[in-house]
Design a protein around this motif. Structure first.
Motif, short mmCIF file in Angstrom:
data_model
loop_
_atom_site.label_atom_id
_atom_site.label_comp_id
_atom_site.label_asym_id
_atom_site.label_seq_id
_atom_site.Cartn_x
_atom_site.Cartn_y
_atom_site.Cartn_z
N ALA A 36 -37.98 -7.58 54.81
CA ALA A 36 -37.78 -6.33 55.55
C ALA A 36 -38.14 -5.13 54.68
N ARG A 37 -38.67 -4.09 55.32
CA ARG A 37 -39.04 -2.86 54.62
C ARG A 37 -38.34 -1.65 55.22
N SER A 38 -37.51 -1.89 56.23
CA SER A 38 -36.77 -0.79 56.84
C SER A 38 -35.50 -1.36 57.47
N GLY A 39 -34.66 -0.48 57.98
CA GLY A 39 -33.39 -0.88 58.57
C GLY A 39 -32.25 -0.28 57.75
N SER A 40 -31.05 -0.37 58.28
CA SER A 40 -29.90 0.18 57.56
C SER A 40 -29.43 -0.82 56.51
N ALA A 60 -24.81 1.38 41.51
CA ALA A 60 -24.92 1.28 42.97
C ALA A 60 -25.64 2.51 43.54
N ASP A 61 -25.31 3.69 43.04
CA ASP A 61 -25.94 4.92 43.53
C ASP A 61 -27.43 4.94 43.20
N ALA A 62 -27.79 4.46 42.01
CA ALA A 62 -29.20 4.42 41.62
C ALA A 62 -29.99 3.47 42.53
N VAL A 63 -29.41 2.31 42.82
CA VAL A 63 -30.07 1.34 43.70
C VAL A 63 -30.18 1.90 45.12
N ASN A 64 -29.12 2.54 45.60
CA ASN A 64 -29.12 3.11 46.95
C ASN A 64 -30.23 4.16 47.09
N ALA A 65 -30.39 5.01 46.07
CA ALA A 65 -31.44 6.04 46.12
C ALA A 65 -32.83 5.41 46.18
N GLU A 66 -33.05 4.35 45.39
CA GLU A 66 -34.36 3.69 45.39
C GLU A 66 -34.62 2.96 46.70
N LEU A 67 -33.60 2.35 47.29
CA LEU A 67 -33.77 1.65 48.57
C LEU A 67 -34.19 2.64 49.66
N ARG A 69 -35.80 5.35 49.11
CA ARG A 69 -37.15 5.79 48.76
C ARG A 69 -38.20 4.82 49.28
N VAL A 70 -37.87 3.52 49.34
CA VAL A 70 -38.87 2.53 49.79
C VAL A 70 -38.81 2.27 51.29
N GLY A 71 -37.89 2.94 52.03
CA GLY A 71 -37.93 2.83 53.49
C GLY A 71 -36.64 2.46 54.19
N LEU A 184 -37.22 -1.70 42.01
CA LEU A 184 -37.55 -1.50 43.43
C LEU A 184 -38.84 -0.71 43.64
N GLY A 185 -39.41 -0.18 42.57
CA GLY A 185 -40.69 0.51 42.71
C GLY A 185 -41.77 -0.46 43.17
N GLY A 186 -42.55 -0.06 44.16
CA GLY A 186 -43.58 -0.95 44.69
C GLY A 186 -43.01 -2.10 45.50
#
Length: 198
Positions: A36-40, A60-67, A69-71, A184-186
């Motif tokens: 998946a590339r989108s969704g909640s 957790a906040d860093a991962v949430n921000a990157e997620l 960013r990727v959609g 999570l980049g790319g």
């Protein structure tokens, strides 16, 4: 003359310090054919996370921000389409005094006598810029993305970096952002391959 000798030395030491302030991140990712590339998505702590406590929120906040960013979009806990399980570990490895890469910096300037009678300057300086050797801090992050409906893992990855204790490269807030961005980049990235992100 001394000014012209020391200018490049100081510059090279500054560049070396900058290089060590941003160590590379080793990243490995695995995923299904079409993750998946989108969704909640909601970020939760992975079961058995070895480093529990308030520091988890930083990762957790860093991962949430990157997620996002990727959609993905932030979703409520317990009711999102997906869940991102996050775990991290910090370990400390002592370094031997002036062993390996921990040797004090030495600057040597040679002298010479030319055919025209020119005599140069001979100068040797040993500078211990490190003081007492600091521990090497290794920080690892693990992220799993699962469908909430059936708990199926569709993507997972691990990232690891090292930094000298007390340096910016070992500060949890900076390390969390760096690991999350590298991991999570790319997205989703190449499955089954370990890469180095600088």
């Amino acid at each position: 003359m001394l000014k012209s000798i020391f200018a490049p030395v100081v510059l090279s030491l500054s560049l070396a310090a900058c290089a060590t302030a941003a160590p590379p991140v080793e990243v490995t990712r695995f995923h299904t054919d079409n993750p998946a590339r989108s969704g909640s998505i909601a970020v939760e702590e992975i079961q058995g996370n070895p480093d529990v406590g308030l520091e988890f929120r930083t990762y957790a906040d860093a991962v949430n921000a990157e997620l996002q960013r990727v959609g993905f979009s932030a979703g409520p806990a317990g009711a999102s389409d997906y869940v991102a399980l996050v775990g991290f570990r910090r370990s400390f490895r002592p370094t031997a005094p002036y062993g390996g890469n921990d040797k004090p910096v030495s600057v040597g300037v040679g002298g010479a006598v030319g055919s025209g009678g020119y005599s140069g300057l001979g100068l040797g300086i040993g500078i211990n810029l490190s003081g007492k050797p600091k521990d090497v801090v290794t920080t690892e992050m693990q992220v799993q993305i699962r469908r909430r409906s059936d708990s199926q893992t569709i993507w997972e990855g691990r990232a690891m970096t090292q930094g000298r204790e007390g340096s910016p490269a070992a500060q949890p807030s900076l390390v969390a952002q760096k690991l999350a961005a590298a991991l999570l980049g790319g997205y989703p990235g190449e499955s089954g391959r370990t890469i180095t992100v600088k």
